[in-house]
Design a protein around this motif. Structure first.
Motif, mmCIF file in Angstrom:
data_model
loop_
_atom_site.group_PDB
_atom_site.id
_atom_site.type_symbol
_atom_site.label_atom_id
_atom_site.label_comp_id
_atom_site.label_asym_id
_atom_site.label_seq_id
_atom_site.Cartn_x
_atom_site.Cartn_y
_atom_site.Cartn_z
ATOM 1 N N ARG A 12 -74.839 -39.859 28.477
ATOM 2 C CA ARG A 12 -73.494 -39.274 28.574
ATOM 3 C C ARG A 12 -73.215 -38.158 27.584
ATOM 4 O O ARG A 12 -72.205 -37.457 27.719
ATOM 5 C CB ARG A 12 -72.448 -40.370 28.414
ATOM 6 C CG ARG A 12 -72.486 -41.359 29.575
ATOM 7 C CD ARG A 12 -71.440 -42.406 29.522
ATOM 8 N NE ARG A 12 -70.091 -41.890 29.344
ATOM 9 C CZ ARG A 12 -69.044 -42.660 29.084
ATOM 10 N NH1 ARG A 12 -69.201 -43.965 28.990
ATOM 11 N NH2 ARG A 12 -67.854 -42.142 28.916
ATOM 12 N N GLY A 13 -74.071 -38.010 26.575
ATOM 13 C CA GLY A 13 -73.994 -36.921 25.610
ATOM 14 C C GLY A 13 -72.619 -36.480 25.157
ATOM 15 O O GLY A 13 -71.942 -37.179 24.423
ATOM 16 N N GLU A 14 -72.218 -35.315 25.606
ATOM 17 C CA GLU A 14 -70.994 -34.682 25.122
ATOM 18 C C GLU A 14 -69.708 -35.404 25.511
ATOM 19 O O GLU A 14 -68.636 -35.056 25.022
ATOM 20 C CB GLU A 14 -70.945 -33.225 25.565
ATOM 21 C CG GLU A 14 -72.037 -32.371 24.937
ATOM 22 C CD GLU A 14 -72.040 -32.442 23.403
ATOM 23 O OE1 GLU A 14 -70.964 -32.301 22.780
ATOM 24 O OE2 GLU A 14 -73.130 -32.659 22.836
ATOM 25 N N ASP A 15 -69.791 -36.415 26.375
ATOM 26 C CA ASP A 15 -68.614 -37.221 26.702
ATOM 27 C C ASP A 15 -68.285 -38.202 25.582
ATOM 28 O O ASP A 15 -67.244 -38.863 25.626
ATOM 29 C CB ASP A 15 -68.842 -38.034 27.983
ATOM 30 C CG ASP A 15 -68.947 -37.168 29.221
ATOM 31 O OD1 ASP A 15 -68.448 -36.026 29.202
ATOM 32 O OD2 ASP A 15 -69.530 -37.646 30.214
ATOM 33 N N LEU A 16 -69.188 -38.300 24.600
ATOM 34 C CA LEU A 16 -69.058 -39.300 23.544
ATOM 35 C C LEU A 16 -69.057 -38.659 22.165
ATOM 36 O O LEU A 16 -69.722 -37.646 21.938
ATOM 37 C CB LEU A 16 -70.219 -40.294 23.621
ATOM 38 C CG LEU A 16 -70.351 -41.079 24.923
ATOM 39 C CD1 LEU A 16 -71.704 -41.780 24.975
ATOM 40 C CD2 LEU A 16 -69.219 -42.079 25.057
ATOM 41 N N GLN A 17 -68.329 -39.275 21.242
ATOM 42 C CA GLN A 17 -68.382 -38.902 19.832
ATOM 43 C C GLN A 17 -69.241 -39.950 19.120
ATOM 44 O O GLN A 17 -69.107 -41.143 19.394
ATOM 45 C CB GLN A 17 -66.986 -38.924 19.208
ATOM 46 C CG GLN A 17 -65.973 -38.023 19.884
ATOM 47 C CD GLN A 17 -64.592 -38.300 19.320
ATOM 48 O OE1 GLN A 17 -64.223 -37.784 18.279
ATOM 49 N NE2 GLN A 17 -63.838 -39.157 20.007
#
Length: 155
Positions: A12-17
């Motif tokens: 999910r990469g950039e969907d997550l901090q």
């Protein structure tokens, strides 16, 4: 939680901090996730106690204790209450106490450290507000994912 945080981030990469602060895993449940609830308090755990005494419905309480290690914001009795009320876990930007007893509970716990000193109990603080620490924003209702590798938060 079906995916580990590393795999979830790859997916999910950039969907997550990703939380860069190095929390210790202290609860008996090492992998946990759920909708975020929040408490902001400094060296006062009355709100933590009162929120964890309500139905958790699988949520994770994120406590911004300002990173203070001067006193514990959760001990074994409050953690027991969280288990009894169906909370998935607690992430504390601060300290806990009774860490051996808490490690035996079916509760996810991440904290910066431990201190046997009790906190104040005046009830100062805020519940269910947007919280930011370590450059990460925790929005009530969004999902948090925790395991041995770290913590991810939905943007």
């Amino acid at each position: 939680m079906t995916l580990l945080t590393a795999d979830l981030y790859d997916e999910r990469g950039e969907d997550l901090q990703s939380v860069p602060l190095q929390f210790h895993t202290m609860g008996g449940r090492t992998r946990f996730s759920g909708p975020i609830r929040t408490v902001t308090c400094l060296e006062d755990n009355a709100l933590v106690k009162s929120v964890l005494a309500t139905p958790g419905d699988g949520a994770v309480l994120v406590v911004d204790g300002g990173g203070s290690l001067n006193s514990a914001l959760m001990g074994d009795m409050i953690a027991d209450s969280a288990v009894a009320n169906g909370w998935a876990g607690v992430v504390i930007n601060g300290a806990i106490r009774d860490r051996v007893a808490i490690s035996d509970l079916d509760l996810g716990v991440k904290a910066l450290g431990s201190n046997p000193r009790k906190s104040a109990k005046t009830g100062s603080g805020v519940t269910d507000a947007v919280v930011t620490f370590a450059g990460v924003t925790f929005i009530p209702g969004r999902t948090i994912f925790c395991d041995e590798d770290g913590i991810l938060v939905e943007r």
